[in-house]
Design a protein around this motif. Sequence first.
Motif, PDB file in Angstrom:
ATOM      1  N   GLN A  15      30.546  23.974  31.588  1.00 11.24           N
ATOM      2  CA  GLN A  15      30.920  23.095  30.163  1.00 11.24           C
ATOM      3  C   GLN A  15      30.384  21.789  30.455  1.00 11.24           C
ATOM      4  OE1 GLN A  15      32.403  24.303  27.449  1.00 11.24           O
ATOM      5  NE2 GLN A  15      32.131  26.167  28.553  1.00 11.24           N
ATOM      6  N   CYS A  16      30.337  21.091  31.702  1.00 13.95           N
ATOM      7  CA  CYS A  16      30.148  19.505  31.866  1.00 13.95           C
ATOM      8  C   CYS A  16      27.922  20.101  31.753  1.00 13.95           C
ATOM      9  CB  CYS A  16      30.354  19.597  32.977  1.00 13.95           C
ATOM     10  SG  CYS A  16      29.898  20.074  34.743  1.00 13.95           S
ATOM     11  N   ALA A  17      27.701  20.877  32.091  1.00 19.49           N
ATOM     12  CA  ALA A  17      25.851  21.131  32.453  1.00 19.49           C
ATOM     13  C   ALA A  17      25.565  21.351  30.724  1.00 19.49           C
ATOM     14  CB  ALA A  17      25.731  22.455  32.861  1.00 19.49           C
ATOM     15  N   PHE A  18      26.932  21.674  30.303  1.00 17.65           N
ATOM     16  CA  PHE A  18      26.614  21.903  28.384  1.00 17.65           C
ATOM     17  C   PHE A  18      26.073  20.737  27.773  1.00 17.65           C
ATOM     18  CE2 PHE A  18      28.006  22.861  23.931  1.00 17.65           C
ATOM     19  CZ  PHE A  18      26.875  23.564  24.073  1.00 17.65           C
ATOM     20  N   LEU A  19      27.359  20.011  27.983  1.00 21.96           N
ATOM     21  CA  LEU A  19      28.035  18.955  27.364  1.00 21.96           C
ATOM     22  C   LEU A  19      26.481  16.989  27.756  1.00 21.96           C
ATOM     23  CD1 LEU A  19      31.659  18.816  26.566  1.00 21.96           C
ATOM     24  CD2 LEU A  19      29.954  19.515  25.197  1.00 21.96           C
ATOM     25  N   ALA A  20      26.386  17.672  28.914  1.00 21.31           N
ATOM     26  CA  ALA A  20      26.110  16.198  29.407  1.00 21.31           C
ATOM     27  C   ALA A  20      24.594  16.614  30.804  1.00 21.31           C
ATOM     28  CB  ALA A  20      26.435  15.342  30.575  1.00 21.31           C
ATOM     29  N   PRO A  21      23.678  17.797  30.214  1.00 20.49           N
ATOM     30  CA  PRO A  21      22.387  18.144  30.533  1.00 20.49           C
ATOM     31  C   PRO A  21      22.107  17.120  31.363  1.00 20.49           C
ATOM     32  CG  PRO A  21      22.006  18.449  28.355  1.00 20.49           C
ATOM     33  CD  PRO A  21      23.421  17.581  28.436  1.00 20.49           C
ATOM     34  N   GLN A  22      21.551  15.909  31.201  1.00 21.48           N
ATOM     35  CA  GLN A  22      21.392  15.232  31.904  1.00 21.48           C
ATOM     36  C   GLN A  22      21.880  14.090  33.155  1.00 21.48           C
ATOM     37  OE1 GLN A  22      19.712  11.591  29.115  1.00 21.48           O
ATOM     38  NE2 GLN A  22      18.080  13.167  28.682  1.00 21.48           N
ATOM     39  N   VAL A  23      23.419  14.604  33.624  1.00 24.70           N
ATOM     40  CA  VAL A  23      24.225  14.341  34.417  1.00 24.70           C
ATOM     41  C   VAL A  23      24.666  15.437  35.492  1.00 24.70           C
ATOM     42  CG1 VAL A  23      26.663  13.329  35.065  1.00 24.70           C
ATOM     43  CG2 VAL A  23      24.489  12.183  33.446  1.00 24.70           C
ATOM     44  N   PHE A  24      25.040  16.536  34.802  1.00 25.04           N
ATOM     45  CA  PHE A  24      25.551  17.431  35.318  1.00 25.04           C
ATOM     46  C   PHE A  24      24.386  18.922  35.660  1.00 25.04           C
ATOM     47  CE2 PHE A  24      29.037  15.148  33.612  1.00 25.04           C
ATOM     48  CZ  PHE A  24      29.398  15.083  34.760  1.00 25.04           C
ATOM     49  N   GLU A  25      24.266  19.654  36.660  1.00 31.28           N
ATOM     50  CA  GLU A  25      23.171  20.631  36.464  1.00 31.28           C
ATOM     51  C   GLU A  25      23.660  21.819  37.272  1.00 31.28           C
ATOM     52  OE1 GLU A  25      19.232  21.205  37.180  1.00 31.28           O
ATOM     53  OE2 GLU A  25      19.609  20.016  37.506  1.00 31.28           O
ATOM     54  N   LEU A  26      24.071  23.293  37.108  1.00 31.54           N
ATOM     55  CA  LEU A  26      25.021  24.458  38.103  1.00 31.54           C
ATOM     56  C   LEU A  26      23.413  24.530  38.296  1.00 31.54           C
ATOM     57  CD1 LEU A  26      27.662  25.381  38.502  1.00 31.54           C
ATOM     58  CD2 LEU A  26      26.640  26.923  36.169  1.00 31.54           C
ATOM     59  N   HIS A  27      23.610  24.992  39.640  1.00 33.64           N
ATOM     60  CA  HIS A  27      22.511  25.146  40.553  1.00 33.64           C
ATOM     61  C   HIS A  27      23.078  26.852  40.830  1.00 33.64           C
ATOM     62  CE1 HIS A  27      19.439  22.466  40.910  1.00 33.64           C
ATOM     63  NE2 HIS A  27      19.743  22.313  40.151  1.00 33.64           N
ATOM     64  N   GLY A  28      22.686  27.970  40.770  1.00 31.08           N
ATOM     65  CA  GLY A  28      22.265  29.004  40.666  1.00 31.08           C
ATOM     66  C   GLY A  28      23.854  29.789  39.819  1.00 31.08           C
ATOM     67  N   GLU A  29      25.120  30.148  40.988  1.00 36.16           N
ATOM     68  CA  GLU A  29      26.107  30.572  39.675  1.00 36.16           C
ATOM     69  C   GLU A  29      27.079  29.340  40.405  1.00 36.16           C
ATOM     70  OE1 GLU A  29      27.342  35.053  39.802  1.00 36.16           O
ATOM     71  OE2 GLU A  29      25.602  35.681  40.283  1.00 36.16           O
ATOM     72  N   GLU A  30      27.451  29.207  41.267  1.00 40.76           N
ATOM     73  CA  GLU A  30      28.955  27.595  41.466  1.00 40.76           C
ATOM     74  C   GLU A  30      27.654  26.953  41.976  1.00 40.76           C
ATOM     75  OE1 GLU A  30      31.478  29.905  43.694  1.00 40.76           O
ATOM     76  OE2 GLU A  30      31.675  31.966  42.758  1.00 40.76           O
ATOM     77  N   ALA A  31      26.560  26.328  42.454  1.00 40.21           N
ATOM     78  CA  ALA A  31      26.025  25.067  42.840  1.00 40.21           C
ATOM     79  C   ALA A  31      26.165  24.166  41.797  1.00 40.21           C
ATOM     80  CB  ALA A  31      24.906  25.256  43.619  1.00 40.21           C
ATOM     81  N   LEU A  32      27.450  23.427  41.921  1.00 48.42           N
ATOM     82  CA  LEU A  32      26.856  22.065  40.763  1.00 48.42           C
ATOM     83  C   LEU A  32      26.504  21.055  40.890  1.00 48.42           C
ATOM     84  CD1 LEU A  32      27.391  20.829  37.753  1.00 48.42           C
ATOM     85  CD2 LEU A  32      29.201  19.896  38.597  1.00 48.42           C
ATOM     86  N   MET A  33      25.438  20.408  40.791  1.00 46.59           N
ATOM     87  CA  MET A  33      24.605  18.820  41.114  1.00 46.59           C
ATOM     88  C   MET A  33      24.752  17.734  39.953  1.00 46.59           C
ATOM     89  SD  MET A  33      23.224  19.895  44.245  1.00 46.59           S
ATOM     90  CE  MET A  33      22.297  18.648  44.071  1.00 46.59           C
ATOM     91  N   TYR A  34      25.196  17.055  40.309  1.00 48.46           N
ATOM     92  CA  TYR A  34      24.991  16.198  38.950  1.00 48.46           C
ATOM     93  C   TYR A  34      24.807  13.873  40.182  1.00 48.46           C
ATOM     94  CZ  TYR A  34      29.884  14.573  42.496  1.00 48.46           C
ATOM     95  OH  TYR A  34      30.341  13.959  43.358  1.00 48.46           O
ATOM     96  N   THR A  35      24.829  13.811  39.208  1.00 49.07           N
ATOM     97  CA  THR A  35      24.610  11.831  39.233  1.00 49.07           C
ATOM     98  C   THR A  35      25.607  11.337  39.352  1.00 49.07           C
ATOM     99  OG1 THR A  35      21.869  12.922  37.993  1.00 49.07           O
ATOM    100  CG2 THR A  35      22.861  10.361  38.295  1.00 49.07           C
ATOM    101  N   PRO A  36      25.973  10.928  39.979  1.00 52.72           N
ATOM    102  CA  PRO A  36      26.929   9.930  40.644  1.00 52.72           C
ATOM    103  C   PRO A  36      27.257   8.416  39.986  1.00 52.72           C
ATOM    104  CG  PRO A  36      26.167  10.876  42.589  1.00 52.72           C
ATOM    105  CD  PRO A  36      25.347  10.902  41.833  1.00 52.72           C
ATOM    106  N   GLN A  37      26.256   8.182  39.638  1.00 54.48           N
ATOM    107  CA  GLN A  37      26.472   6.729  38.878  1.00 54.48           C
ATOM    108  C   GLN A  37      25.676   7.079  37.499  1.00 54.48           C
ATOM    109  OE1 GLN A  37      25.641   3.248  41.418  1.00 54.48           O
ATOM    110  NE2 GLN A  37      27.955   3.876  42.099  1.00 54.48           N
TER     111      GLN A  37
END
Length: 88
Positions: A15-37
């Motif tokens: 849901q985070c990747a859908f709402l804020a794609p420039q900050v949250f990104e899902l890699h594969g099925e479960e690996a979440l990458m995000y921008t801490p600041q």
Amino acid sequence: MRIVVDLNRCQGYAQCAFLAPQVFELHGEEALMYTPQPPAGQRERVLRAAAACPVQAILVEDRPEDRPEDRPEDRPEAPGAEGRSGVR
């Protein structure tokens, strides 16, 4: 603003990747990458993403300099204070 995601709690609903794609990104099925600041322009999107997380895995920490009401240049002047300073 600073973001911390509890990756042990995150279930990959994205849901985070859908709402804020420039900050949250899902890699594969479960690996979440995000921008801490994230940039200030992403504030509303990040807050919506955190609120939408089904397992509440996203913590958003505000720093005083990130909030518009705490920046001196954004504070309204007191009525009648035009042209005066606090120094005599």
